[in-house]
Structures are given as C-alpha cells and as structure tokens.
Design a protein around this motif. Structure first.
Motif, short mmCIF file in Angstrom:
data_model
loop_
_atom_site.label_atom_id
_atom_site.label_comp_id
_atom_site.label_asym_id
_atom_site.label_seq_id
_atom_site.Cartn_x
_atom_site.Cartn_y
_atom_site.Cartn_z
N CYS A 5 0.85 -1.18 0.00
CA CYS A 5 0.00 0.00 0.00
C CYS A 5 0.89 1.23 0.00
O CYS A 5 2.00 1.21 0.53
CB CYS A 5 -0.95 0.00 1.19
SG CYS A 5 -0.17 0.28 2.78
N GLY A 6 0.40 2.32 -0.59
CA GLY A 6 1.21 3.52 -0.63
C GLY A 6 0.39 4.69 -1.10
O GLY A 6 -0.75 4.53 -1.56
N PRO A 7 0.98 5.90 -1.00
CA PRO A 7 0.21 7.10 -1.32
C PRO A 7 -0.12 7.21 -2.82
O PRO A 7 0.70 6.83 -3.66
CB PRO A 7 1.14 8.25 -0.88
CG PRO A 7 2.50 7.66 -0.84
CD PRO A 7 2.33 6.20 -0.54
N THR A 8 -1.29 7.73 -3.11
CA THR A 8 -1.67 7.96 -4.50
C THR A 8 -1.17 9.31 -4.99
O THR A 8 -1.01 9.51 -6.20
CB THR A 8 -3.20 7.91 -4.64
OG1 THR A 8 -3.77 8.69 -3.58
CG2 THR A 8 -3.71 6.50 -4.51
N ASP A 9 -0.93 10.23 -4.07
CA ASP A 9 -0.42 11.56 -4.41
C ASP A 9 1.05 11.44 -4.81
O ASP A 9 1.90 11.05 -4.01
CB ASP A 9 -0.58 12.48 -3.20
CG ASP A 9 -0.06 13.88 -3.45
OD1 ASP A 9 0.50 14.13 -4.55
OD2 ASP A 9 -0.22 14.73 -2.55
N ALA A 10 1.37 11.80 -6.07
CA ALA A 10 2.74 11.65 -6.57
C ALA A 10 3.74 12.43 -5.72
O ALA A 10 4.91 12.03 -5.60
CB ALA A 10 2.81 12.10 -8.03
N ALA A 11 3.30 13.54 -5.13
CA ALA A 11 4.21 14.35 -4.32
C ALA A 11 4.66 13.62 -3.05
O ALA A 11 5.62 14.03 -2.40
CB ALA A 11 3.54 15.67 -3.95
N LEU A 12 3.91 12.57 -2.70
CA LEU A 12 4.25 11.82 -1.48
C LEU A 12 4.90 10.47 -1.81
O LEU A 12 5.12 9.66 -0.93
CB LEU A 12 2.99 11.59 -0.64
CG LEU A 12 2.30 12.85 -0.11
CD1 LEU A 12 1.03 12.48 0.66
CD2 LEU A 12 3.24 13.66 0.80
#
Lengths: 179, 547
Positions: free
Chosen positions: B156-163
């Motif tokens: 699992c991981g962030p969908t926001d590319a900045a994160l």
C-alpha cells in the motif's frame, strides 16, 4: 553452562526460567510446584485471599482474582520470604488501617516490607513475577500497565480498532482511564 | 545418503526471494523443490511465544522464534548469547548482529513490511559521486520489477505523486492499495518536521490497507508487525508457502543445505543437506537458487569448496562474502513536555527520505530518518516502576512516559567494501558446519555522515519536537538488511553474479536477494530483493525455454 533447550519452537505457557548469570542461556519450561497453570479451575485459599486483600490496597483498581491467585502462587514458589512478608503486610494493614496505598507506603516501618509491597504492585502492572532466579509470566493483555493508556495506545498484537479505523486524534494526557 | 527425485528448480531458502521465484517457476510449468533449514511453525504459536515472554524480552525480535539446534541464528535473550552463532569481529561488530529467522517463511516473519524503492541516483554512486560502485543496470530496467514486486507482496502507498518515493520518477503502475492512516505520533512528527525541510512520507508498506488482498485480511493496527503480525495483514512468506504447495511445489523443512555440488564443466548438479538426525541427503536439479539470506548464502557457497573450486562455489572472483553491507543505525530516545502518542497503527508507517539524496554523497553517507511507532506502554511502565512509584502517581507517570517519549532512528547508506568480509569461522555449529565469521567496519563514509550530518540533524529534530531530554546511543547498530555478499556486476573478475543474479561461474546457479545488491541505499532492502528475485525468475524461466 550447558544449553538446555527444547527442540520445540513453542515457548512454554506462562512459565519461563531464565538463566541470567552465564554466557549461555538456560531457557526451558518449568512447572511450578503450585501447578496452577494447567487451565483447570483455580481455587482461592487463605493465602490467596490475603494476597487479594493486600493487593486491593496496594493497587487501587479493579483486580482480576484469577490473575491474583496465579500471581500469589508464583510468588510463593519463587520469591524468597514472600509468605512471611505477605503476613506482615496483612497484619500491619489490619492494625493501622491506612486509608490508601500512599498512606500505607509512608507508614511501613522497614525497607524489606516496602520492597515486598512494591514487588506486588509491580507484578500487577507488568503481569509477571520476578523471582530469585525466574520470571513467571502470569498475564499479558490484563497487565495493568496497558490499562493506563488503553484509551489510545494499542496493546501490541491486539487491535484497538479495525481496518484503517485509527486516526491522529488523541485524548488529553491528564485524562486517565478508569480501570 | 538418500537420493531424491530430480527437480527443474531447487530453491534453498523459503523467505520472500525463494517464495517469489518458486511461484514464478511453478506458474511456468516447472517442478520446484524448496529446502528450508528450520521448521514450519504456525502463526499462533509465534504470537503466543511473543505474549508469553517476560516483558523485558518482548523487544528482542528473535525471542519468539527459538531455533532448533540444527538451524541456529543470533539470539539475544541473555547477556552474551549473541556470540553463540555469528562470529563477529572488527571495529563495528555490534553493527552486524543481524537478526533473521530460519523457519519456513524466513525473516519475513519479523520484517517491518517497509518497501522503499531505491532511487535512480542510488544505482549510480560511482559515476555521480565517485564512491562505491554503479549497478550493472539503471533504474528504468529495475522499475517494472519493482511494480511487479509491489503487486506480488501487496504494497500500500500514497496515491499523491508528491508523497511517492523516489520523487519525480515515473511509476509504471500505481500502488495496489492506498496508504494506511497515520496515528497521532507519526502525524505530529510529520507536522513538526516539515518546517525543517524534512518531509516525512507515508511509507509504502506490504500491509493491506482498508481491504483484504491476496487472501490476507486488512491491517487492523495491531502494532506488532515485528516480531510477528498476528493476523497476516502484513505480507510474510509463510502465507505464500501453502499456495506454492497447492501449485505442486515440494517443501522440505528441517533440511540444512551444506554443500553445492558442481560437475567438471562447472554446472551445478546437486545440493546436499542434513536432516535433524545428521543424515546427509542429496537432491538434484536443473537450476539452483540459493536464497537463504545475505549471510547464509555466501556461507553455503564457501562451505562448498572442492578441488575444482578451492575458494568455494561461484567464487572465481574472490568476491563471495566480501562487501557485506547493512544500514548502520543510530538511535536517540527523546522525552518531551507534550505527548506524541506512538503505538497507533503499524510499528513503522512513515520516514524521512529526502535526507538520503544530494551531492554531499561524494563526502558522506545519505540517511533515512524516522520515528518508531511502537506502543511505549511497557517501556513507560518499566521506567515508572523503577522510580518506586505507586498509586495515582504511578499511573500518571506511566501515562506520561508512554505518551511523551519517542525513539528517533537514523539509518545510513553503506558503501560496498571488500574488507567487510564473511569467511568461515573455525568455530562449528551443532551440525559441525563452520559458523559465519564476519569482519565489519562501518567505514569513514558513514562515520563522517554521523558526525557532520545525521547526529546534528537528530538534535535539530529533537529540539523541534520540544525535547526536554535527548539520549543518543553513540554505538552503530544493525538494521537487519543483509546485503552485498554475492555482489552483482558486469565484470566477472570483481563480482559474483550478473544482471539476472546468475553466477558468473555457473550457468545454472542463481543467487538472488540482498547478497546480490551492489549498493544498499538508505531504505529497507526487501522490495529491491523482491524485484531482483522476479528478474532472476524471468531469467530462469527463459533459460528453460531456450534449453
């Protein structure tokens, strides 16, 4: 020192004997003479009642009697002079009738009795009895140390919420749970 | 001596690398045998082992995994016990007290589940910064395997590319699941670090976020990822093994590989193993995968020396066992006037990675910082009880110490160095096999980083958190990310394996995993090991197709 170890990957329930004094580990299962850990019905005797009575003053929380019986048995089996110290503590409380643990600890006349009282408190909070050469694990999730932060902090291995059910919110530090 | 059936692929080791390759091979129609040195143990036994430990031992991650005599590992339950297996030497021997598990499932039982990819720059240390080595391929080559590994493990991981990490680097696929929420401690840490320019990112982690995945349940924040996830929400190889067996893979436990046998033409023919009765067995195959972690793999290669291979199998370069790496770790305990409240959610859920990159790497190591998110109730209680408190004062102090203390950690990127070397000790184990001897020096690159960069940064972080106490343990510790002992490279004269983790010396011998890693980076190694495993699996399958 020889290593004495079962080839079983299972660590024996609740009773561990740790050799702490040499380079090698003595790590094996040991049944205590009280033999209270077989899962059968536990019966409370006079000593146990005395232990619970003393504990109820030392630890001002709801105490689980089953854990109390097991703790007392482990202390009888592994803590030197425990029965005598328990008797003396009970007599002192009976005679002086202190209102709470703070008053009792202030009034106790000698270090050995204070230490005995402290070790009873410690066993309730940690869920374990530190004997002369053994550590007896009595309870895990019922150890009172977890109750103090049970409103926010997880007891490791037990879920406090559900899938993605936790947040960054936390209650005030000063708000002690009632237990 | 007993002979077994000949398998297409013989895999030694049942951790993440062995399981990924075994399953890929089975899916391609190949027959697979897996050898595991230790036993198969069910999850509930390990969970109960953990709960039954004395409170002071519950932070010893090896303690719930008592090894059988024939499959020893480093243990730390009693003073001095850590010297009973790994024979460690050198100025930073303590920093190589590696914890791993020799059970079916391997060290995935107690890995943190954290899956930071390496960056494009991490693979080019020599050409960009003049230190270490360059990898034999670039990030674009590795990226598709990272994506496959993330889906295989369920990351699992962030969908926001900045994160996302690495920054500003295209991903071929999104994470299969969105991020896990942060608890109060990690959220506060994130907020406080941001003004310092320290971006605390939500970690990509092999824990199921909000949904079940791959037959495993969603994470419920049991805060026990190590030593063991009680519900299998975190990927561990133990959950892959039943599927491998269902697909026809054969698993042999309590089978300690001790010799790899090569023929006159340097082709590997067999692996020899001992059972718990010290009886030797020989298994034959067409391809062999040695994936029993970065210590046991080079040890087995060195144990396998014969007349034609006097330095050991796969070791014409004399690089087997050299370049042993891990991220040397420093820890600092902080105490604050305001509560942090760790212990909500997984034990690790975020880290600062932008400190691992920059031109300074020509001078000193980059590093990853984080705040551990383990529940600190038992630590607070032990400290409060030590003070002799009782009654309400005891409760208040346990609560304060549990909430208002934290553990800051920094892990430094290592450089491959030939002096950091695993050899065979003259001390033997229960089976009579040489124990691993490892010389370890973290090196000036890491020491300079600690002095000039990471310790000052830790102090800044503590000050920003409002720390009233800052207690740094100055000794470098291990991160349990064992890397380098079978280093990858294009040149057979100074490396052990090629770009597919195939031995330069033996066409049918594969040594994938941490040992093959050319450099270590600052992040946890598992997802890179898993990516290399899938790349090796493709090569194995392709090799069978062309044979």
């Amino acid at each position: 020192m020889r290593i004495s170890r079962s080839t079983s990957p299972r660590i024996g329930r609740r009773e561990l004997l740790l050799g702490m004094s040499s380079l090698s580990a003595l790590f094996c299962v040991q049944a205590t003479r009280a033999a209270t850990l077989s899962g059968g019905a536990l019966r409370s005797g006079v000593v146990h009642q005395k232990f619970m009575s003393v504990s109820s003053l030392l630890v001002p929380h709801k105490l689980n009697e089953t854990i109390g019986i097991r703790t007392a048995d482990a202390m009888i089996a592994t803590v030197p002079d425990f029965p005598e110290h328990l008797e003396q503590l009970a007599s002192f409380i009976e005679a002086k009738k202190p209102a709470d643990v703070e008053e009792l600890m202030e009034a106790l006349p000698d270090v050995s009795l204070k230490n005995a009282a402290q070790s009873i408190i410690e066993s309730w909070y940690t869920g374990a009895v530190q004997g002369a050469s053994t550590i007896s694990v009595i309870s895990y999730e019922e150890a009172l140390m977890f109750k103090v932060t049970s409103d926010v902090m997880t007891i490791p291995s037990y879920a406090i919420s559900g899938p993605n059910g936790w947040t960054a919110d936390a209650p005030p530090l000063s708000q002690l749970p009632i237990f | 001596m007993v002979n077994e059936t000949k398998y297409d692929v013989v895999v030694v080791g049942t951790g993440v690398v062995g399981c990924l390759i075994a399953e890929q091979a089975l899916d391609a129609g190949l027959s697979v045998l897996m050898l595991e040195a230790g036993p198969k143990v069910d999850r509930q036994t390990i969970v109960e082992n953990f709960r039954n430990l004395p409170p002071s031992l519950r932070h010893h991650w090896d303690a719930p995994f008592p090894p059988p005599p024939w499959a020893p590992v480093l243990e730390t339950r009693t003073p001095g016990e850590e010297n009973a297996y790994l024979d460690l030497t050198g100025p930073n021997a303590t920093a190589y007290q590696q914890g791993y598990v020799r059970y079916a499932g391997g060290a995935t039982w107690h890995w943190a589940g954290i899956c930071w990819r390496m960056t494009p720059e991490d693979l080019k240390l020599k050409s960009l910064y003049g230190v270490g080595r360059d990898w034999a391929f670039d990030y674009e080559t590795l990226e598709p395997y990272y994506a496959r590994a993330e889906y295989a493990l369920g990351v699992c991981g962030p969908t926001d590319a900045a994160l996302q990490w690495p920054p500003k680097t295209p991903r071929s696929r999104p994470y299969p699941m969105g991020p896990l929420p942060l608890g109060p401690g990690e959220q506060r840490f994130t907020d406080v670090m941001a003004p310092l320019g320290l971006q605390n990112l939500p970690a990509p982690q092999a824990r199921n976020s909000g949904v079940s995945y791959d037959g495993r349940p969603a994470c419920c924040g049991n805060n026990n990822c190590f030593p063991v996830c009680p519900i299998a929400a975190k990927y561990d190889a133990a959950t892959a093994l039943p599927r491998i067996e269902a697909k026809g893979g054969k698993l042999l436990t309590n089978a300690v590989a001790y010799r790899i046998e090569a023929d006159d033409r340097h082709k590997i023919q067999a692996v020899h193993y001992y059972d718990p009765h010290r009886t030797s067995h020989r298994v034959t195959g067409r391809a062999f995968v040695i994936a029993c972690n970065g210590i046991e793999t080079p040890k087995l290669l060195l144990l396998s020396k014969d007349d034609r291979h006097p330095n050991g199998i796969a070791n014409s370069s004399d690089q087997v066992g050299r370049n042993m790496m891990d991220q040397p770790k420093l820890k600092a305990t902080v105490e604050m006037s305001e509560p942090l409240w760790t212990g909500v959610g997984p034990v690790q859920g975020s880290s600062i990675l932008n400190t691992s990159q920059g031109d300074f790497r020509s001078e000193y190591a980059g590093a990853m910082f984080r705040m551990e998110n383990m529940a600190r109730g038992s630590i607070g209680a032990a400290e409060a009880l030590k003070k002799g408190l009782y009654g309400r004062a005891l409760d208040q102090e346990i609560r304060r110490l549990s909430a208002c203390t934290g553990l800051l950690v920094v892990e430094h990127e290592p450089l491959p160095s030939s002096i950091n070397r695993l050899t065979l000790s003259d001390k033997k184990d229960w089976l009579g096999l040489n124990r691993p001897r490892i010389y370890y020096d973290v090196g000036d690159y890491v020491r300079r980083s600690a002095e000039q960069y990471t310790i000052p940064t830790l102090k800044k972080m503590a000050a920003a958190l409002g720390a009233t106490k800052f207690d740094l343990n100055p000794e470098f510790l291990h991160s349990d990310h064992i890397m380098g002992g079978c280093i990858m490279g294009k040149d057979p004269s100074d490396s052990v394996v090629d770009v597919d983790c195939r031995s330069h010396d033996h066409e049918n011998l594969f040594l994938p995993g941490g040992a093959a890693m050319t450099t270590g980076g600052s992040g946890n190694s598992t997802i890179t090991m898993a990516a290399l495993a899938l790349k090796a699996a493709d090569a194995i399958v392709a090799q069978f197709k062309t044979a």
